[in-house]
Design a protein around this motif. Structure first.
Motif, PDB file in Angstrom:
ATOM      1  N   GLU A 116       0.921  -1.252   0.021  1.00 55.79           N
ATOM      2  CA  GLU A 116      -0.065   0.082  -0.117  1.00 55.79           C
ATOM      3  C   GLU A 116       0.891   1.204  -0.043  1.00 55.79           C
ATOM      4  OE1 GLU A 116      -3.289   0.137  -0.392  1.00 55.79           O
ATOM      5  OE2 GLU A 116      -3.312  -1.820  -0.559  1.00 55.79           O
ATOM      6  N   MET A 117       1.976   1.375   0.863  1.00 56.17           N
ATOM      7  CA  MET A 117       2.811   2.226   0.908  1.00 56.17           C
ATOM      8  C   MET A 117       3.520   2.411  -0.540  1.00 56.17           C
ATOM      9  SD  MET A 117       3.690   4.189   3.352  1.00 56.17           S
ATOM     10  CE  MET A 117       3.205   4.244   5.354  1.00 56.17           C
ATOM     11  N   LEU A 118       3.892   1.428  -1.242  1.00 54.93           N
ATOM     12  CA  LEU A 118       4.480   1.542  -2.588  1.00 54.93           C
ATOM     13  C   LEU A 118       3.526   2.205  -3.544  1.00 54.93           C
ATOM     14  CD1 LEU A 118       7.076   0.743  -4.002  1.00 54.93           C
ATOM     15  CD2 LEU A 118       6.051  -1.409  -4.641  1.00 54.93           C
ATOM     16  N   ARG A 119       2.371   1.716  -3.625  1.00 53.61           N
ATOM     17  CA  ARG A 119       1.340   2.220  -4.504  1.00 53.61           C
ATOM     18  C   ARG A 119       1.088   3.771  -4.002  1.00 53.61           C
ATOM     19  NH1 ARG A 119      -1.389   1.336  -9.352  1.00 53.61           N
ATOM     20  NH2 ARG A 119      -1.600  -0.980  -8.811  1.00 53.61           N
ATOM     21  N   LEU A 120       1.145   4.074  -2.932  1.00 50.24           N
ATOM     22  CA  LEU A 120       0.709   5.500  -2.532  1.00 50.24           C
ATOM     23  C   LEU A 120       1.874   6.692  -2.764  1.00 50.24           C
ATOM     24  CD1 LEU A 120      -1.123   7.466  -0.887  1.00 50.24           C
ATOM     25  CD2 LEU A 120      -0.096   6.743   1.082  1.00 50.24           C
ATOM     26  N   VAL A 121       3.295   6.036  -2.815  1.00 52.43           N
ATOM     27  CA  VAL A 121       4.303   6.709  -3.057  1.00 52.43           C
ATOM     28  C   VAL A 121       4.124   7.002  -4.584  1.00 52.43           C
ATOM     29  CG1 VAL A 121       6.659   6.831  -3.130  1.00 52.43           C
ATOM     30  CG2 VAL A 121       5.663   6.251  -1.160  1.00 52.43           C
ATOM     31  N   ALA A 122       3.945   6.071  -5.332  1.00 53.61           N
ATOM     32  CA  ALA A 122       3.933   5.885  -6.695  1.00 53.61           C
ATOM     33  C   ALA A 122       2.957   7.339  -7.280  1.00 53.61           C
ATOM     34  CB  ALA A 122       3.658   4.808  -7.416  1.00 53.61           C
ATOM     35  N   ILE A 123       1.685   7.272  -6.557  1.00 48.65           N
ATOM     36  CA  ILE A 123       0.633   8.031  -7.109  1.00 48.65           C
ATOM     37  C   ILE A 123       1.181   9.336  -6.683  1.00 48.65           C
ATOM     38  CG2 ILE A 123      -1.772   8.904  -6.621  1.00 48.65           C
ATOM     39  CD1 ILE A 123      -2.312   5.887  -6.159  1.00 48.65           C
ATOM     40  N   LEU A 124       1.423   9.762  -5.454  1.00 49.34           N
ATOM     41  CA  LEU A 124       1.962  10.926  -4.977  1.00 49.34           C
ATOM     42  C   LEU A 124       3.280  11.586  -5.664  1.00 49.34           C
ATOM     43  CD1 LEU A 124       1.940  10.469  -1.069  1.00 49.34           C
ATOM     44  CD2 LEU A 124       0.299  11.868  -2.447  1.00 49.34           C
ATOM     45  N   GLN A 125       4.089  10.666  -6.346  1.00 47.19           N
ATOM     46  CA  GLN A 125       5.238  11.179  -7.118  1.00 47.19           C
ATOM     47  C   GLN A 125       4.754  11.345  -8.609  1.00 47.19           C
ATOM     48  OE1 GLN A 125       8.039  11.974  -6.175  1.00 47.19           O
ATOM     49  NE2 GLN A 125       7.831  11.626  -3.877  1.00 47.19           N
ATOM     50  N   GLY A 126       3.702  10.878  -8.741  1.00 53.17           N
ATOM     51  CA  GLY A 126       3.102  11.449 -10.191  1.00 53.17           C
ATOM     52  C   GLY A 126       3.358   9.910 -11.198  1.00 53.17           C
ATOM     53  N   GLY A 127       3.693   8.798 -10.531  1.00 55.64           N
ATOM     54  CA  GLY A 127       3.919   7.483 -11.466  1.00 55.64           C
ATOM     55  C   GLY A 127       2.829   6.720 -11.585  1.00 55.64           C
ATOM     56  N   ASP A 128       2.731   5.560 -11.644  1.00 58.31           N
ATOM     57  CA  ASP A 128       1.508   4.557 -11.911  1.00 58.31           C
ATOM     58  C   ASP A 128       0.537   4.692 -11.134  1.00 58.31           C
ATOM     59  OD1 ASP A 128       1.329   0.990 -11.648  1.00 58.31           O
ATOM     60  OD2 ASP A 128       0.305   2.406 -13.019  1.00 58.31           O
TER      61      ASP A 128
END
Length: 298
Positions: free
Chosen positions: A286-298
């Motif tokens: 969940e953290m990995l997904r959240l970080v990716a969204i916040l950074q503008g990735g997947d």
């Protein structure tokens, strides 16, 4: 007590029937057996209180509890201790980390997503088998850890390709959640009660069902389905996922505490390690997904 994990229900520690202080009447430092007309007396719920009764410390000395308990002989293999839980958890998480690093180095994340999915399905299958076993099977748990590690290595490499530093941020975030919940639990800021358990389990079931529907919609219509894993909704559901993981982590801590207090057999430390590993993997993803969204990735 039956503790639950975000993925599925697993066997926990209980006081119903049994011997050697495990699945047995209350031990010193454990919750007292409910007395009198308490309708929860036979429920096996260590948190049950008579309606309107004042809360009592489940780990208070026996002479401060209602009713009496009698000590039981230690199990043949000895009783579970905190050292047992720490060592088994270290072994399980260590295998996850080693397998993740090895798969990160060996496989290309984008080209190996199919392999990662197979590893994840294999890990889930082994976890389900262990969940329905009456006793912990270390070989199953360690095999699960290896397959889970392969999946995490591949998916982490994939995310890190598109969002540089996402993995390190997710690891640090997972560690922060773990230690934050541990401190809050030890200070009794978080109290795991029967009501707390029911609420968290219900919320987790709803969360998993929503994610399953979103995935199905994505497979049928393409894109991100209902948009629950991207944009503003993705951030919201990512936060909800992390919070649910933190709640299950508190339940895992309670499971360990109860197991030690009730004199659980030593091999039950494997179940505690298994549960903690499942929860930490959930929080990391969940953290990995959240970080990716916040950074503008997947």
């Amino acid at each position: 007590m039956r503790s639950s994990n975000p993925v599925f229900t697993r066997r926990g520690f209980s006081r119903e029937g049994g011997s050697a202080g495990f699945n047995a009447p209350s031990q010193a430092g454990g919750p007292a057996v409910a007395q009198g007309n308490n309708p929860y007396a036979q429920s096996g719920n260590p948190y049950a209180q008579a309606p309107g009764a004042a809360p009592r410390n489940p780990y208070a000395p026996a002479d401060q509890q209602q009713g009496e308990w009698a000590p039981h002989a230690a199990p043949a293999g000895g009783r579970m201790t905190m050292d047992d839980v720490v060592s088994r958890t270290g072994m399980t998480l260590g295998l996850v980390i080693v397998a993740a690093v090895a798969s990160w180095i060996t496989f290309d994340g984008e080209k190996s997503l199919g392999l990662g999915l197979l590893a994840a399905l294999g890990a889930f299958g082994l976890a389900m088998v262990q969940a329905f076993k009456r006793k912990p099977v270390p070989a199953l748990i360690l095999s699960y850890a290896v397959l889970e590690g392969v999946f995490l290595g591949i998916i982490s490499e994939y995310f890190n390709t598109y969002v540089d530093g996402a993995v390190m941020q997710a690891v640090l975030g997972t560690m922060a959640v773990f230690f934050g919940v541990l401190v809050a639990y030890k200070l009794r800021i978080i109290r795991v009660t029967a009501r707390f358990q029911r609420f968290v389990i219900g919320a987790a079931i709803g969360f998993v069902l929503l994610m399953a529907v979103n995935l199905f919609a994505a497979l049928i219509g393409g894109g991100d389905g209902m948009g629950l894993r991207s944009g503003g909704l993705g951030i919201l559901f990512g936060i909800i996922g992390v919070v649910l993981g933190a709640c299950f982590l508190a339940m895992d801590f309670k499971q360990v505490e109860d197991g030690i207090a009730y004199g659980a057999p030593k091999n039950e430390a494997w179940l505690a390690a298994f549960g903690l590993t499942l929860t930490l993997v959930w929080i990391y993803l969940e953290m990995l997904r959240l970080v990716a969204i916040l950074q503008g990735g997947d």
